[in-house]
Each structure stands twice: as C-alpha cells, then as structure tokens.
Scaffold this active site. Structure first.
Site, mmCIF file in Angstrom:
data_model
loop_
_atom_site.group_PDB
_atom_site.id
_atom_site.type_symbol
_atom_site.label_atom_id
_atom_site.label_comp_id
_atom_site.label_asym_id
_atom_site.label_seq_id
_atom_site.Cartn_x
_atom_site.Cartn_y
_atom_site.Cartn_z
ATOM 1 N N TYR A 87 0.391 0.469 13.981
ATOM 2 C CA TYR A 87 0.884 1.454 13.021
ATOM 3 C C TYR A 87 0.681 2.858 13.602
ATOM 4 O O TYR A 87 -0.417 3.203 14.027
ATOM 5 C CB TYR A 87 0.077 1.461 11.727
ATOM 6 C CG TYR A 87 -0.318 0.170 11.075
ATOM 7 C CD1 TYR A 87 0.123 -0.127 9.783
ATOM 8 C CD2 TYR A 87 -1.190 -0.727 11.688
ATOM 9 C CE1 TYR A 87 -0.293 -1.277 9.133
ATOM 10 C CE2 TYR A 87 -1.606 -1.884 11.046
ATOM 11 C CZ TYR A 87 -1.145 -2.162 9.772
ATOM 12 O OH TYR A 87 -1.559 -3.306 9.140
ATOM 13 N N LYS B 204 4.842 5.842 7.964
ATOM 14 C CA LYS B 204 4.369 4.845 8.932
ATOM 15 C C LYS B 204 5.515 4.389 9.819
ATOM 16 O O LYS B 204 6.629 4.161 9.342
ATOM 17 C CB LYS B 204 3.794 3.620 8.205
ATOM 18 C CG LYS B 204 2.529 3.900 7.421
ATOM 19 C CD LYS B 204 2.081 2.659 6.661
ATOM 20 C CE LYS B 204 0.853 2.959 5.809
ATOM 21 N NZ LYS B 204 0.518 1.826 4.927
ATOM 22 N N HIS C 148 0.823 -1.200 0.000
ATOM 23 C CA HIS C 148 0.000 0.000 0.000
ATOM 24 C C HIS C 148 0.863 1.258 0.000
ATOM 25 O O HIS C 148 1.982 1.254 0.502
ATOM 26 C CB HIS C 148 -0.906 0.009 1.233
ATOM 27 C CG HIS C 148 -1.846 -1.159 1.286
ATOM 28 N ND1 HIS C 148 -2.284 -1.713 2.466
ATOM 29 C CD2 HIS C 148 -2.434 -1.896 0.296
ATOM 30 C CE1 HIS C 148 -3.100 -2.734 2.206
ATOM 31 N NE2 HIS C 148 -3.194 -2.868 0.905
ATOM 32 N N ASP D 286 -6.353 -6.277 -2.741
ATOM 33 C CA ASP D 286 -4.917 -6.471 -2.953
ATOM 34 C C ASP D 286 -4.651 -7.459 -4.085
ATOM 35 O O ASP D 286 -3.700 -7.294 -4.856
ATOM 36 C CB ASP D 286 -4.248 -6.955 -1.665
ATOM 37 C CG ASP D 286 -4.125 -5.847 -0.620
ATOM 38 O OD1 ASP D 286 -4.282 -4.665 -0.979
ATOM 39 O OD2 ASP D 286 -3.893 -6.168 0.565
#
Length: 201
Positions: A132, A72, A62, A169
């Site tokens: 995250y 991130k 991503h 995905d």
C-alpha cells in the site's frame, strides 16, 4: 501502463507492462505520471504499508476521516487477492455502490482509491502480500471501518472461502449504522478536497 476508471467514481485500476527475462521479471506497478493523468494530481506519499495474509483473510472495509482522509494505491506483490472499493461518501450519486478488482503477482495490476472511499480485500491464497502507498500516515483517532459482511452491501467475497476477520472488523458497524453514527465522510467535503489537490498541482 494503462488505466481504467472503476464504476465507483475516483477509483481506478492500473495495468503495467511486465518485462520477463532469463533472470526473472521486472515491473513498475506504480508510475506517477499515469496516476496524475487519471486522478488529476500526484500521490503525496506519506506512508508505505505491507501486509501478509492467509487465504480467506479479509482486511477492511476501512476508511479515514476526510479531509485529509487517506488515498491508497495498492498492488499485490505475491499471491492473489480480490480488492474491493466501496463508495461510503454521504451524498454521492453512487453511495453504497462497490466495485472489485482481482490483483495478483502474475500481472502486478494496481488499484487507486481517493480519500473518503472504503477499502478492503480478501486473500485468495496463502502468503498473499499487499503493498500500500498511502497519502497520509496512519491516524488511529481518524480511522474507521464498516463490517465487510454487511448483508445490505453484498460484497463479492467468494462463497467457497471461509472468511477470517479481525475482532475489530467483525465488530464494525454496518454501512447504515455508520451513517446513523455520523462516521461517514461527506461527498461534498471529499470533492472540495480533490479540487484542492488538483489546483495545487
């Protein structure tokens, strides 16, 4: 806490010190001062995410439109996973290169990836928890993906684990297709954005 640069520029691994005792364990997987030393600026925390995954679940690859993108800082709060960072910045000297780090709840090591880099992971055991810390909130219109099974990338998913992917995905384009479609961030734009973050520090 120690850190090391990954082979993909603007990505790092962090290794904190854990303090076990008779009660259990204490560890600080995120320490702003060390991240600032590595990246040259602090992490603007806009959103915290939490995922629980079955063994074999792949989430990614991503990325978000940059700027502002989404940096991130990730660590594994339970279980173990293989975390992958891919340089998808058009014009980068390492475009198409990747690096991988095993994150687990034995070491509480973490990975940081700057805005514009692609990110994904595979859970190596059931009930693996990923935490995250994100620099920007989720923006569905600016979120994109490339297939984690892109044969040209050859990502290091373990051969003995059957991958489990979301439909989104699985249907994502390859890196070459995403490049053709104009979805990928520009290296020049990313570097200009990193410089802006550092100068504001």
């Amino acid at each position: 806490m120690e850190f090391r640069r990954l082979s993909v520029p603007d990505a790092f691994e962090f290794s904190p010190r854990a303090f076990p005792d008779t009660r259990g364990l204490f560890v600080a997987p995120f320490q702003e001062e060390v991240l600032r030393e590595a990246a040259g600026h602090p992490l603007r925390l806009a959103q915290a995410n939490h995922s629980v995954s079955r063994r074999g679940a792949i989430r990614g690859i991503h990325f978000a439109d940059t700027p502002p993108g989404q940096a991130k800082y990730v660590y594994c709060a339970r279980g173990s996973l293989l975390d992958v960072v891919v340089d998808i910045r058009v014009g980068s000297p390492t475009f198409g290169h990747w690096d991988a780090v095993q994150l687990d709840s034995a070491r509480y090591n973490a990975a940081y990836l700057a805005e514009g880099l692609g990110h994904g992971f595979i859970a190596l055991e059931d009930d693996t928890v990923m935490a995250y810390l994100c620099s920007e909130p989720y923006n569905p219109k600016g979120e994109h993906g490339i297939t984690p099974l892109d044969p040209a990338l050859g990502l290091p998913w373990p051969a003995d684990i059957e991958p489990i992917l979301s439909e989104k995905d699985r249907a994502a384009p390859t890196l070459a297709e995403a490049l053709e479609q104009g979805l990928l961030p520009s290296y020049e734009d990313c570097v200009a954005y990193y410089d802006k973050l550092r100068s504001a520090n």
